[in-house]
Scaffold this active site. Structure first.
Site, PDB file in Angstrom:
ATOM      1  CG  HIS A   1      -5.132   1.123  -1.884  1.00 27.59           C
ATOM      2  ND1 HIS A   1      -5.932   2.110  -1.929  1.00 27.59           N
ATOM      3  CD2 HIS A   1      -5.989   0.144  -1.862  1.00 27.59           C
ATOM      4  CE1 HIS A   1      -7.296   1.784  -2.018  1.00 27.59           C
ATOM      5  NE2 HIS A   1      -7.191   0.442  -2.227  1.00 27.59           N
TER       6      HIS A   1
ATOM      7  CB  SER B   1      -9.060  -2.932   0.204  1.00 23.98           C
ATOM      8  OG  SER B   1      -9.021  -1.230   0.261  1.00 23.98           O
TER       9      SER B   1
END
Length: 383
Positions: free
Chosen positions: A320, A225
Site C-alpha cells: 500500500h 487490511s
C-alpha cells in the site's frame, strides 16, 4: 576502368562481434526456454505455465542456500516470470465487476479460493456481492472467466474498523447518496504463478477508477487490511530481548499492571505471557488497557520502522505504501476470527488513499522511503 572497392574494417569488426554475441546467447540459453515460450502461445499453455511456476515457488520456499539444484531452479523461475510477464501485459487484461447475477462458476471460484477472509456459506458470498458491496476481478482475454486477482470493497460513510462489523448483513445503508467512501477489505492474487508482478496494484487502481465513475463525489478510499507476520515478529522480539532494550518504545511503567497478573522474571516475558493468553487476557480489567496500549504502539513501530532492504518489512504495508497510501489507523480486535488472532492478535490497519495525493505519495516513498502517517499514528508512536 578499374573499380576501387573500399574496405571498412570497423563494420567488419561490428559484424563479427554481433555474430559472436548471438552465438554466445544461443549457447547459454537453456534448451527449455524456446519450448516454454511456444507453450505459452498454445491453447491452455498459459494456465499450465502459471501452475508450473506456482509449484516452483512453493518448492523454492522449502529450499535453503547450498541445496543442490537451487541455482538452476531459480534460473527456471526467472525464465517463467519473464514469459508470463510478456503474456500478461496490461493491454490483454480486463477489469470486470462481479455481482450476484454473474455466472455461477465465476462466483464459485472467488468464494472457494478467497484468501483473506474465508467465505463460510452461500449467504456470506451473496452478502459480499450485495447492493452496498463491490467486487472486481482482473482477467486475461486468453483465460475468460478465470480471475487472476480479486478485490472486495464495501461502500460506507467512513473508514471501517472491524471486518466482522463491515460484513454484517444488517449493516447496510439505504441511499446511495449516503456513501462517502469505499473500504477495500480483501485484495488477493488468485494465481500464485503470477507472484511478483504488479497485477494487484493495477486492479486496485482500476477499481478506484470504476468507483469514481459510479460515485464522482468520492475522493478518498480506505482499506481494512490484515497485518500478517506481526504476531510472529512480536513473539521473537519479546523472547530475544529484555525490556531495557526497547527504550522509549515500551516504557516499563506501561507493563507493571501486566506483570502483577502475569508474573515473570522480566517485564518483556510478562507481556509475552499475557499475549500467549490472548484474547482471554483482554477480559481482565487490570491488564486490558495496558495490553492494548502496548500492543498498538508496538504494531505502529512494526509497520512504520521495521524495514527489509529499505522498504517496509510487512508485505501488506509495503504494497500500500508503494501505491501511494498513508497509514491511517491501527484497529484493536478488528478481526476476531481465529485466523485474525493467530495472524496479528486481531489487529488490522486502515490505509488511506487520497486520489489527489496518491502520485506524490508514491514518488516520495519510492525516492525517499517517506511513510505518510495520520495524526493518530503520530500520537500512537509518541505515547
Amino acid at each position: 576502368m578499374e573499380q576501387i572497392v573500399s574496405f571498412d574494417s570497423q563494420k567488419m569488426t561490428d559484424h563479427w562481434e554481433s555474430l559472436v554475441k548471438a552465438n554466445l546467447i544461443k549457447g547459454l540459453t537453456p534448451l527449455y526456454v524456446p519450448v516454454l515460450s511456444v507453450l505459452g502461445r498454445m491453447s491452455g499453455g498459459l494456465e499450465l505455465l502459471m501452475k508450473l511456476r506456482e509449484n516452483l515457488i512453493s518448492c523454492l520456499k522449502n529450499m535453503s542456500e547450498g541445496d543442490q539444484g537451487l541455482y538452476l531452479l531459480k534460473e527456471l523461475n526467472d525464465t517463467l516470470y519473464g514469459i508470463l510477464a510478456h503474456h500478461c501485459s496490461y493491454d490483454v487484461l480486463d477489469t470486470e465487476k462481479v455481482t450476484w447475477q454473474s455466472p455461477s462458476d465465476l462466483i464459485e471460484k472467488i468464494s472457494v479460493d478467497e484468501a483473506v477472509h474465508p467465505v463460510r456459506h452461500w449467504r456470506d458470498i451473496k452478502n459480499r456481492l450485495g447492493r452496498n458491496m463491490r467486487c472486481f476481478i482482473l482477467t486475461h482475454r486468453g483465460l475468460p472467466r478465470e480471475p487472476l486477482v480479486v478485490i472486495h470493497s464495501a461502500l460506507t460513510v467512513e473508514a471501517s474498523y472491524s471486518v466482522q462489523d463491515l460484513l454484517l448483513e444488517t449493516n447496510r445503508l439505504e441511499s446511495y447518496e449516503s456513501f462517502q467512501t469505499a473500504v477495500f477489505y480483501s485484495v488477493w492474487l488468485r494465481k500464485q504463478g503470477l507472484a511478483g508482478m504488479d497485477l494487484p496494484n493495477y486492479l486496485l487502481k482500476s477499481a478506484v477508477r470504476e468507483l469514481k465513475e459510479e460515485f464522482p463525489h468520492m475522493k478518498v478510499f480506505y482499506t481494512l487490511s490484515p497485518i500478517p507476520g506481526f504476531r510472529k515478529w512480536l513473539n521473537e522480539l519479546l523472547t530475544s530481548r529484555s525490556i531495557e532494550d526497547y527504550g522509549e518504545l515500551l516504557p516499563p511503567s506501561k507493563l507493571t499492571s501486566i506483570q502483577q497478573v502475569y508474573p515473570a522474571k522480566t517485564l518483556s516475558l510478562s507481556l509475552k505471557n499475557a499475549l500467549d493468553d490472548f484474547p482471554n487476557a483482554c477480559s481482565n480489567d487490570t491488564v486490558s488497557e495496558s495490553l492494548k496500549c502496548s500492543v498498538l504502539k508496538l504494531c505502529a513501530h512494526y509497520l512504520v520502522n521495521e524495514k527489509q532492504n529499505g522498504q517496509a518489512l510487512n508485505s501488506v504495508a509495503k504494497f500500500h505504501l508503494r501505491n501511494g497510501a498513508s497509514i491511517w489507523k491501527i484497529n484493536w480486535l478488528a478481526d476476531r476470527s481465529v485466523r485474525g488472532i493467530q495472524r496479528s492478535y486481531g489487529l488490522m490497519a486502515n490505509y488511506r488513499y487520497d486520489v489527489d495525493r496518491v502520485n506524490r505519495y508514491t514518488q516520495d516513498y519510492e525516492q525517499n522511503r517517506t511513510v505518510k502517517l495520520s495524526e493518530d499514528l503520530h500520537t500512537l508512536l509518541k505515547i
